[in-house]
Scaffold this active site. Structure first.
Site, PDB file in Angstrom:
ATOM      1  N   ASP A   1       5.952  -7.624   1.757  1.00  0.00           N
ATOM      2  CA  ASP A   1       5.270  -7.003   2.904  1.00  0.00           C
ATOM      3  C   ASP A   1       5.051  -8.067   3.971  1.00  0.00           C
ATOM      4  OD1 ASP A   1       3.599  -5.180   4.543  1.00  0.00           O
ATOM      5  OD2 ASP A   1       3.537  -3.995   2.704  1.00  0.00           O
TER       6      ASP A   1
ATOM      7  N   TYR B   1      11.590   7.786  15.549  1.00  0.00           N
ATOM      8  CA  TYR B   1      11.421   7.811  14.093  1.00  0.00           C
ATOM      9  C   TYR B   1      12.497   8.693  13.435  1.00  0.00           C
ATOM     10  CZ  TYR B   1       8.954   8.410   9.590  1.00  0.00           C
ATOM     11  OH  TYR B   1       8.614   8.441   8.260  1.00  0.00           O
TER      12      TYR B   1
ATOM     13  N   ASN C   1      11.178  16.085  14.742  1.00  0.00           N
ATOM     14  CA  ASN C   1       9.743  16.319  14.890  1.00  0.00           C
ATOM     15  C   ASN C   1       9.318  15.991  16.311  1.00  0.00           C
ATOM     16  OD1 ASN C   1       7.358  17.185  13.877  1.00  0.00           O
ATOM     17  ND2 ASN C   1       6.899  15.341  12.696  1.00  0.00           N
TER      18      ASN C   1
ATOM     19  N   ARG D   1       0.841  -1.212   0.000  1.00  0.00           N
ATOM     20  CA  ARG D   1       0.000   0.000   0.000  1.00  0.00           C
ATOM     21  C   ARG D   1       0.877   1.263   0.000  1.00  0.00           C
ATOM     22  NH1 ARG D   1      -2.071   0.261   6.327  1.00  0.00           N
ATOM     23  NH2 ARG D   1      -0.316   1.488   7.036  1.00  0.00           N
TER      24      ARG D   1
HETATM   25  N1  LIG Z   1       3.498   9.216   4.173  1.00  0.00           N
HETATM   26  C1  LIG Z   1       4.372  10.166   4.422  1.00  0.00           C
HETATM   27  O1  LIG Z   1       4.019  11.357   4.434  1.00  0.00           O
HETATM   28  C2  LIG Z   1       5.827   9.836   4.664  1.00  0.00           C
HETATM   29  C3  LIG Z   1       6.691  10.891   4.927  1.00  0.00           C
HETATM   30  C4  LIG Z   1       8.039  10.609   5.132  1.00  0.00           C
HETATM   31  C5  LIG Z   1       8.507   9.316   5.063  1.00  0.00           C
HETATM   32  N2  LIG Z   1       7.631   8.297   4.814  1.00  0.00           N
HETATM   33  C6  LIG Z   1       8.193   6.934   4.765  1.00  0.00           C
HETATM   34  O2  LIG Z   1       7.781   6.299   3.562  1.00  0.00           O
HETATM   35  C7  LIG Z   1       7.660   4.896   3.760  1.00  0.00           C
HETATM   36  C8  LIG Z   1       6.279   4.426   3.332  1.00  0.00           C
HETATM   37  O3  LIG Z   1       5.309   5.173   4.052  1.00  0.00           O
HETATM   38  P1  LIG Z   1       3.738   5.030   3.830  1.00  0.00           P
HETATM   39  O4  LIG Z   1       3.145   6.329   4.169  1.00  0.00           O
HETATM   40  O5  LIG Z   1       3.463   4.432   2.522  1.00  0.00           O
HETATM   41  O6  LIG Z   1       3.406   4.015   5.024  1.00  0.00           O
HETATM   42  P2  LIG Z   1       2.354   2.826   5.110  1.00  0.00           P
HETATM   43  O7  LIG Z   1       2.171   2.562   6.563  1.00  0.00           O
HETATM   44  O8  LIG Z   1       1.162   3.109   4.278  1.00  0.00           O
HETATM   45  O9  LIG Z   1       3.159   1.610   4.428  1.00  0.00           O
HETATM   46  C9  LIG Z   1       4.262   1.002   5.044  1.00  0.00           C
HETATM   47  C10 LIG Z   1       4.318  -0.432   4.600  1.00  0.00           C
HETATM   48  O10 LIG Z   1       5.417  -1.069   5.258  1.00  0.00           O
HETATM   49  C11 LIG Z   1       4.991  -2.344   5.688  1.00  0.00           C
HETATM   50  N3  LIG Z   1       5.758  -2.824   6.827  1.00  0.00           N
HETATM   51  C12 LIG Z   1       5.765  -2.312   8.082  1.00  0.00           C
HETATM   52  N4  LIG Z   1       6.506  -3.078   8.879  1.00  0.00           N
HETATM   53  C13 LIG Z   1       6.989  -4.097   8.125  1.00  0.00           C
HETATM   54  C14 LIG Z   1       7.799  -5.218   8.415  1.00  0.00           C
HETATM   55  N5  LIG Z   1       8.252  -5.459   9.639  1.00  0.00           N
HETATM   56  N6  LIG Z   1       8.101  -6.070   7.410  1.00  0.00           N
HETATM   57  C15 LIG Z   1       7.632  -5.851   6.157  1.00  0.00           C
HETATM   58  N7  LIG Z   1       6.843  -4.799   5.830  1.00  0.00           N
HETATM   59  C16 LIG Z   1       6.529  -3.925   6.814  1.00  0.00           C
HETATM   60  C17 LIG Z   1       3.530  -2.119   6.077  1.00  0.00           C
HETATM   61  O11 LIG Z   1       2.813  -3.343   6.176  1.00  0.00           O
HETATM   62  C18 LIG Z   1       3.046  -1.207   4.997  1.00  0.00           C
HETATM   63  O12 LIG Z   1       2.534  -1.909   3.899  1.00  0.00           O
HETATM   64  C19 LIG Z   1       7.966   4.656   5.229  1.00  0.00           C
HETATM   65  O13 LIG Z   1       9.321   4.301   5.379  1.00  0.00           O
HETATM   66  C20 LIG Z   1       7.712   6.010   5.863  1.00  0.00           C
HETATM   67  O14 LIG Z   1       8.427   6.184   7.051  1.00  0.00           O
HETATM   68  C21 LIG Z   1       6.302   8.527   4.617  1.00  0.00           C
END
Ligand SMILES: NC(=O)c1ccc[n+]([C@@H]2O[C@H](COP(=O)([O-])OP(=O)(O)OC[C@H]3O[C@@H](n4cnc5c(N)ncnc54)[C@H](O)[C@@H]3O)[C@@H](O)[C@H]2O)c1
Length: 473
Positions: free
Chosen positions: A264, A379, A373, A243
């Site tokens: 995942d 984080y 933050n 996702r």
């Molecule tokens: N959404 C934002 O605004 C944002 C901003 C900065 C950084 N990020 C980074 O981008 C990346 C993706 O974020 P997102 O918003 O799509 O998050 P999300 O929570 O929608 O997706 C993260 C995915 O990682 C998987 N995951 C978590 N733990 C896991 C594990 N132990 N083994 C395998 N898979 C695992 C989850 O099941 C999920 O599908 C992350 O690293 C997040 O920190 C996101």
């Protein structure tokens, strides 16, 4: 996908109300969508300071990309620019500042590599000041220089560093029109590797990337035969692919030709299957914190593709609490998923030589890791650690012709950010030069740029995908 405020602000009532109240009217950003050969549609004005060194490489990339090129008719460097363009069999239209004030540009490109002292920085003002208002909505501005560390005098070092301040400020001035501004430092000898970063910065693939500095270093050149499918024949692993941003990364790498192995947690196996099926990819349901995860992943990649070419460490979680209230297990979990697992997976692949020469590792950091933050000591530490790791690994990996880079997303519209309380969410979404949140595909496009075989000279870089967030550097 404009948010509700953006839709309202761009309606006729919204436009007048926002203007009366001094509120931002976020421009709908032009994005790439499907793979395309067209780098930028519209006229691009090429300018240069005296003794510009990158003109041959610039002319080659711009002409090969089918850019509609213009040059100033009267500037001192008009001759060298015309010569560089003619030398690669291209054409450039002479633009007369006095007579053609109605001309609109989609892009401005300025070669500042010849600037040898601070006094010569005036060339920036001379080129940009008269034409900056003529850049159209969602236009692209790119400045090129030489790395500060390679300067031959303190004055030249100051001048090259000055480019950064110029670019960051100009990006703030033009961001409300959806225009982005980037700086590319090109090391001596790396000129032939300029094409990939220049194309990225000029294209709509960098729609939500602004005020970034990309350094291009020397590396073995890989010719890209098909810019529409640069990842053809490549195998890519994307963690957290079921996702959000991970799903978008899988889709865009597949669009660019890669066979994607979508990973995942087992609990997300069903949605993972759906994502993988839609891009003809493979699935790997593994929790990356499991003791045996790194070996399981290495075994699977050996079996699926006889190795791997692109590894994207995207899986990540947040467990926010102020430090005094943070449970140790929340600290450990965030650190393990966001940082330590990346090291373990890379180590397992490298020890078994499964990451092929020409390999690409891309790690997902965060603006939180740059600016910090409230409530995110765990984080932010993990995401800052990702940057340290990328910078430390770049040199040893270069010896194997492998690159490692990071993206640092700002506010991206995903399930994660949809869960933020409304007012905080709205503030996070607007506090950047483009006054809007980014989309998962914006992060994915930047990762695809790093993953390209043509990006061999881009190593140890961190690109923020944050619309020039007002927080942080
Ligand atoms: N959404 C934002 O605004 C944002 C901003 C900065 C950084 N990020 C980074 O981008 C990346 C993706 O974020 P997102 O918003 O799509 O998050 P999300 O929570 O929608 O997706 C993260 C995915 O990682 C998987 N995951 C978590 N733990 C896991 C594990 N132990 N083994 C395998 N898979 C695992 C989850 O099941 C999920 O599908 C992350 O690293 C997040 O920190 C996101």
């Amino acid at each position: 996908m404009p948010d509700k405020y953006q839709k309202f602000a761009n309606s006729s009532l919204g436009k007048s109300l926002c203007s009366a109240l001094g509120l931002p009217t976020p421009v709908p950003l032009e994005r790439q969508g499907k793979a395309s050969d067209t780098v930028i549609q519209g006229k691009v004005l090429l300018g240069a300071a005296d003794k510009a060194e990158l003109l041959p490489a610039l002319a080659k990339t711009l002409c090969n990309s089918g850019v509609d090129l213009c040059r100033m008719a009267t500037s001192e460097t008009a001759g060298p620019i015309a010569d560089a363009v003619t030398a690669v069999g291209g054409q450039s239209e002479a633009f007369d500042l006095q007579g053609e004030t109605g001309t609109r540009f989609k892009g401005l490109v300025f070669d500042a590599s010849g600037i040898a002292s601070t006094g010569e920085l005036r060339a920036l003002h001379a080129f940009f000041s008269p034409v900056v208002r003529q850049v159209t909505s969602c236009g692209r501005i790119v400045v090129l220089g030489r790395p500060v560390a390679a300067a031959e005098s303190p004055s030249q070092a100051a001048a090259m560093r000055a480019l950064e301040g110029f670019v960051r400020s100009l990006a703030k001035e033009v961001g409300r029109k959806g225009i982005t501004v980037q700086l590319i430092y090109v090391e001596k000898g790396a000129e032939a590797l300029l094409a990939s970063p220049l194309r990225f910065c000029l294209s709509s693939r960098s729609a939500y990337v602004s005020a970034q500095v990309i350094t291009v270093g020397s590396a073995q050149e890989n010719e890209v035969l098909d810019w529409q499918k640069p990842l053809s024949g490549k195998v890519a692993l994307v963690t957290g692919a079921s996702r959000g941003i991970g799903e978008a990364i899988a889709e865009i790498l597949a669009r660019d030709g890669a066979t994607v192995v979508c990973l995942d947690i087992p609990a997300a196996a069903q949605t993972l299957e759906v994502v993988a099926a839609s891009i003809k990819g493979k699935t790997l349901a593994v929790d990356i914190t499991d003791d045996k995860a790194a070996d399981t992943i290495a075994d699977a990649l050996a079996e699926i593709g006889g190795g791997v070419d692109i590894v994207v460490h995207n899986a990540g979680i947040t467990r926010d609490k102020t430090l005094a209230r943070m449970k140790p297990e929340w600290w450990d979990m965030v650190m393990d998923i966001n940082l330590c697992s990346e090291e373990r997976i890379n180590d397992a692949l490298l020890v078994r030589d499964l990451l092929r020469p020409g390999g690409r590792i891309v790690c997902v950091s965060s603006m939180s890791g740059i600016a910090g933050n409230f409530g995110q000591t765990n984080y932010a530490a993990s995401k800052a650690g990702v940057i340290g790791y990328v910078q430390a690994m770049a040199r040893p990996l270069a010896e194997k012709q492998i690159t490692i880079n990071a993206v640092a997303p700002g506010f991206i519209e995903t399930q994660m950010t949809a869960a933020i309380p409304l007012l905080t969410r709205e503030a996070g979404r607007r506090m950047n030069s483009l006054s809007q949140g980014g989309l998962p595909e914006d992060v994915a496009e930047t990762i695809a740029f790093f993953a390209s075989p043509a990006s061999a000279g881009v190593n140890g870089n961190v690109i923020r995908v944050c619309g020039q967030s007002l927080l942080g550097a």
